[in-house]
Scaffold this motif. Sequence first.
Motif, PDB file in Angstrom:
ATOM      1  N   ASP A 208       0.808  -1.222   0.000  1.00  0.00           N
ATOM      2  CA  ASP A 208       0.000   0.000   0.000  1.00  0.00           C
ATOM      3  C   ASP A 208       0.840   1.271   0.000  1.00  0.00           C
ATOM      4  OD1 ASP A 208      -2.422  -1.452   0.076  1.00  0.00           O
ATOM      5  OD2 ASP A 208      -2.237  -1.699   2.250  1.00  0.00           O
ATOM      6  N   GLY A 209       2.159   1.130  -0.030  1.00  0.00           N
ATOM      7  CA  GLY A 209       3.038   2.297  -0.033  1.00  0.00           C
ATOM      8  C   GLY A 209       3.394   2.819   1.338  1.00  0.00           C
ATOM      9  N   ALA A 210       3.028   2.086   2.384  1.00  0.00           N
ATOM     10  CA  ALA A 210       3.376   2.478   3.754  1.00  0.00           C
ATOM     11  C   ALA A 210       4.750   1.925   4.120  1.00  0.00           C
ATOM     12  CB  ALA A 210       2.328   1.968   4.727  1.00  0.00           C
ATOM     13  N   SER A 273      12.319   8.829  -2.779  1.00  0.00           N
ATOM     14  CA  SER A 273      12.124   7.488  -3.337  1.00  0.00           C
ATOM     15  C   SER A 273      10.763   6.908  -2.968  1.00  0.00           C
ATOM     16  CB  SER A 273      13.236   6.545  -2.855  1.00  0.00           C
ATOM     17  OG  SER A 273      13.048   6.155  -1.493  1.00  0.00           O
ATOM     18  N   ALA A 274      10.243   7.326  -1.811  1.00  0.00           N
ATOM     19  CA  ALA A 274       8.949   6.808  -1.361  1.00  0.00           C
ATOM     20  C   ALA A 274       7.790   7.673  -1.827  1.00  0.00           C
ATOM     21  CB  ALA A 274       8.931   6.711   0.164  1.00  0.00           C
ATOM     22  N   GLY A 275       8.103   8.726  -2.608  1.00  0.00           N
ATOM     23  CA  GLY A 275       7.055   9.602  -3.113  1.00  0.00           C
ATOM     24  C   GLY A 275       6.987  10.947  -2.427  1.00  0.00           C
ATOM     25  N   GLY A 424      14.616  20.825   1.751  1.00  0.00           N
ATOM     26  CA  GLY A 424      14.487  19.432   2.153  1.00  0.00           C
ATOM     27  C   GLY A 424      13.099  18.900   1.874  1.00  0.00           C
ATOM     28  N   LEU A 425      12.766  17.816   2.526  1.00  0.00           N
ATOM     29  CA  LEU A 425      11.480  17.162   2.311  1.00  0.00           C
ATOM     30  C   LEU A 425      10.329  18.006   2.853  1.00  0.00           C
ATOM     31  CD1 LEU A 425      12.558  13.543   3.281  1.00  0.00           C
ATOM     32  CD2 LEU A 425      11.898  14.319   0.986  1.00  0.00           C
ATOM     33  N   ARG A 426       9.236  17.945   2.151  1.00  0.00           N
ATOM     34  CA  ARG A 426       8.020  18.615   2.611  1.00  0.00           C
ATOM     35  C   ARG A 426       7.405  17.772   3.726  1.00  0.00           C
ATOM     36  NH1 ARG A 426       2.502  19.547  -1.005  1.00  0.00           N
ATOM     37  NH2 ARG A 426       1.363  20.752   0.560  1.00  0.00           N
ATOM     38  N   THR A 427       7.100  18.411   4.851  1.00  0.00           N
ATOM     39  CA  THR A 427       6.584  17.672   5.999  1.00  0.00           C
ATOM     40  C   THR A 427       5.374  18.371   6.603  1.00  0.00           C
ATOM     41  OG1 THR A 427       8.148  18.832   7.444  1.00  0.00           O
ATOM     42  CG2 THR A 427       8.800  16.647   6.651  1.00  0.00           C
ATOM     43  N   SER A 428       4.618  17.610   7.369  1.00  0.00           N
ATOM     44  CA  SER A 428       3.483  18.153   8.111  1.00  0.00           C
ATOM     45  C   SER A 428       3.991  18.737   9.418  1.00  0.00           C
ATOM     46  CB  SER A 428       2.464  17.039   8.401  1.00  0.00           C
ATOM     47  OG  SER A 428       2.979  16.165   9.404  1.00  0.00           O
ATOM     48  N   VAL A 429       3.092  19.315  10.192  1.00  0.00           N
ATOM     49  CA  VAL A 429       3.466  19.884  11.483  1.00  0.00           C
ATOM     50  C   VAL A 429       3.960  18.805  12.443  1.00  0.00           C
ATOM     51  CG1 VAL A 429       1.169  19.707  12.536  1.00  0.00           C
ATOM     52  CG2 VAL A 429       2.707  21.569  13.220  1.00  0.00           C
ATOM     53  N   ASP A 430       3.619  17.550  12.189  1.00  0.00           N
ATOM     54  CA  ASP A 430       4.088  16.431  13.015  1.00  0.00           C
ATOM     55  C   ASP A 430       5.249  15.679  12.371  1.00  0.00           C
ATOM     56  OD1 ASP A 430       2.332  16.604  15.295  1.00  0.00           O
ATOM     57  OD2 ASP A 430       0.715  15.968  13.961  1.00  0.00           O
ATOM     58  N   GLY A 431       5.831  16.255  11.331  1.00  0.00           N
ATOM     59  CA  GLY A 431       7.016  15.652  10.725  1.00  0.00           C
ATOM     60  C   GLY A 431       6.736  14.590   9.696  1.00  0.00           C
ATOM     61  N   GLU A 432       5.457  14.343   9.359  1.00  0.00           N
ATOM     62  CA  GLU A 432       5.138  13.339   8.346  1.00  0.00           C
ATOM     63  C   GLU A 432       5.629  13.818   6.977  1.00  0.00           C
ATOM     64  OE1 GLU A 432       0.722  11.923   9.398  1.00  0.00           O
ATOM     65  OE2 GLU A 432       1.071  14.082   9.612  1.00  0.00           O
ATOM     66  N   VAL A 433       6.290  12.957   6.223  1.00  0.00           N
ATOM     67  CA  VAL A 433       6.707  13.307   4.869  1.00  0.00           C
ATOM     68  C   VAL A 433       5.477  13.322   3.978  1.00  0.00           C
ATOM     69  CG1 VAL A 433       8.090  12.619   2.872  1.00  0.00           C
ATOM     70  CG2 VAL A 433       9.027  12.383   5.193  1.00  0.00           C
ATOM     71  N   LEU A 434       5.325  14.421   3.226  1.00  0.00           N
ATOM     72  CA  LEU A 434       4.134  14.616   2.409  1.00  0.00           C
ATOM     73  C   LEU A 434       4.428  14.436   0.925  1.00  0.00           C
ATOM     74  CD1 LEU A 434       2.737  17.837   4.147  1.00  0.00           C
ATOM     75  CD2 LEU A 434       2.186  15.433   4.664  1.00  0.00           C
ATOM     76  N   ARG A 435       3.445  13.929   0.210  1.00  0.00           N
ATOM     77  CA  ARG A 435       3.528  13.832  -1.243  1.00  0.00           C
ATOM     78  C   ARG A 435       3.207  15.192  -1.865  1.00  0.00           C
ATOM     79  NH1 ARG A 435       0.283   9.297   0.363  1.00  0.00           N
ATOM     80  NH2 ARG A 435       1.398   7.296   0.165  1.00  0.00           N
ATOM     81  N   ASP A 436       3.315  15.273  -3.173  1.00  0.00           N
ATOM     82  CA  ASP A 436       2.999  16.516  -3.876  1.00  0.00           C
ATOM     83  C   ASP A 436       1.560  16.964  -3.630  1.00  0.00           C
ATOM     84  OD1 ASP A 436       5.364  17.377  -5.161  1.00  0.00           O
ATOM     85  OD2 ASP A 436       5.139  15.813  -6.679  1.00  0.00           O
ATOM     86  N   ASN A 437       0.672  16.000  -3.459  1.00  0.00           N
ATOM     87  CA  ASN A 437      -0.739  16.346  -3.249  1.00  0.00           C
ATOM     88  C   ASN A 437      -1.052  16.666  -1.793  1.00  0.00           C
ATOM     89  OD1 ASN A 437      -0.770  13.851  -1.970  1.00  0.00           O
ATOM     90  ND2 ASN A 437      -2.109  12.859  -3.488  1.00  0.00           N
ATOM     91  N   SER A 439      -0.761  14.655   0.818  1.00  0.00           N
ATOM     92  CA  SER A 439      -1.081  13.490   1.655  1.00  0.00           C
ATOM     93  C   SER A 439       0.188  12.916   2.278  1.00  0.00           C
ATOM     94  CB  SER A 439      -1.782  12.415   0.818  1.00  0.00           C
ATOM     95  OG  SER A 439      -0.900  11.914  -0.179  1.00  0.00           O
ATOM     96  N   PRO A 440       0.100  12.405   3.508  1.00  0.00           N
ATOM     97  CA  PRO A 440       1.286  11.850   4.167  1.00  0.00           C
ATOM     98  C   PRO A 440       1.599  10.437   3.700  1.00  0.00           C
ATOM     99  CG  PRO A 440      -0.599  11.710   5.635  1.00  0.00           C
ATOM    100  CD  PRO A 440      -1.065  12.442   4.410  1.00  0.00           C
ATOM    101  N   ILE A 441       2.871  10.115   3.666  1.00  0.00           N
ATOM    102  CA  ILE A 441       3.299   8.745   3.393  1.00  0.00           C
ATOM    103  C   ILE A 441       3.245   8.005   4.724  1.00  0.00           C
ATOM    104  CG2 ILE A 441       5.208   7.278   2.638  1.00  0.00           C
ATOM    105  CD1 ILE A 441       6.145   9.730   0.949  1.00  0.00           C
TER     106      ILE A 441
END
Length: 486
Positions: A208-210, A273-275, A424-437, A439-441
């Motif tokens: 599922d990409g997790a 690499s993970a999106g 660097g990587l785009r992240t949420s306020v909780d550090g989740e790596v985000l996709r272009d859209n 959504s968190p990975i």
Amino acid sequence: MSTADIPEVIAAAAITAWDAEFDVVVAGFGIAGGCAAVAAATRGARVLVLERAAVAGGTTALAGGHFYLGGGTAVQQATGHTDSAEEMYKYLLSVSRDPEPDKIRAYAEGSVAHFDWLEQLGFEFERSYYPEKAVIQPGTQGLMYTGNEKVWPYREQAVPAPRGHKVPVPGDTQGAALVIELLVKRAAALGVEVRYETGVTNLVLDADGAVAGVTWRKPGETGAVKAKSVVLAAGGFVMNSEMVAAHVPWLAEKPFVLGTTYDDGLGIRLGVSAGGATRNMDQAFVTAPVYPPAQLLTGIVVNRKGERFVAEDSYHARTSAFVLDQPGAAAYLIVDSEHMERPVFPLAPFIDGWETVEEMAAGLGVPYETLQSTLDNYNANAAQGTDPDFHKGAEWLAPQDKGPWGAFDLTLGKALYAGFTLGGLRTSVDGEVLRDNGSPIPGLYAAGATSSTLAQDGKGYASGTQLGAGSFFGRRAGHHAASRSS
């Protein structure tokens, strides 16, 4: 193989044997990774840190030890400096490039609690204030201004307050090493396993990409660790010449880069690499401070046209960023005999002294008429305590009309510039790596220089935001990552 290549993602179904299983794997033991590991372990997670170097620290261990914190910390209160989360928020919002208000709000509102958390590691910021204009406190003073809080227009957008909290280690380098040492001890007490000389090579994802884990390598050995969450805290990319050439090519021209061998962008490339999406990759912090001594800031900075272009009382990186925007990345700081003072460690070399402005113009290769007009205009306004052109603070205004005059060279390639990457990587306020859209990975986090946290550029950066935001959002990433294991 290119050093800018994106690592291959490995399917979990392809792993025939896991050598270990943890709730959270952290890649890198700098300030962000150390805080993430401790935070996750505090929440009861089983944590593994994989660090490519032989010791913990990363680039953090080289830092002077400024943490940008505010909102009414114990040091601010003890030294009589009023601050609030709202004013800190407004200031950081005003200086950030393409800001993410939710992150800035969280950082400002959580700043006092984070200050307390840092002190609970086992040290105390000295309850003292250093009032001078400097790059870093010369001693163990706990607080100073480290940004553009008092510089126009920011002083009108938020009430100025000093927020540069320095670890109580004298000198301008390696103060943050104390915090790393304490994080290592706290991690060990919490049962965190740390493997040195062992680096993450690939992310392992399920169907599922997790995130499902990582593969790793150490001298003569490889393996795979199963994990519910992975926190990428492996530094920036200033040491990767291919990535620098692709994203911030001017950084490769002449500045001395600040980083370690492992600031090669691997953490960022693993996230991609993970999106994962990236932000701010074309931004860098670059500086060649002209102060101390602060008295030099009463002078004027001009370009090759003989024109001023920045308020000289700006934070040193802001001035440097404006210099790099000038034709030929050339500029000169001009000071008269009454305000001349030679720096102990001149990063902008002294060029010469001249008895007349005409001789100085010839020596610098700038148009005499323009330079004379610039000086005359500045001097007339400074005598009245004003600077209508660039709004330099009144305390730094002084006519430069007592010859002879001297000049320092701020030109790229002449001055000793140093810098590091901010993207660097785009992240949420909780550090989740985000996709272009947006959504968190699932299960993937990033913090520190591997992420683009406050979206600052060289003109808006303040000393202490790398350590401050890196540790703050590292903690948030660790907490959130641990929640996936409960």
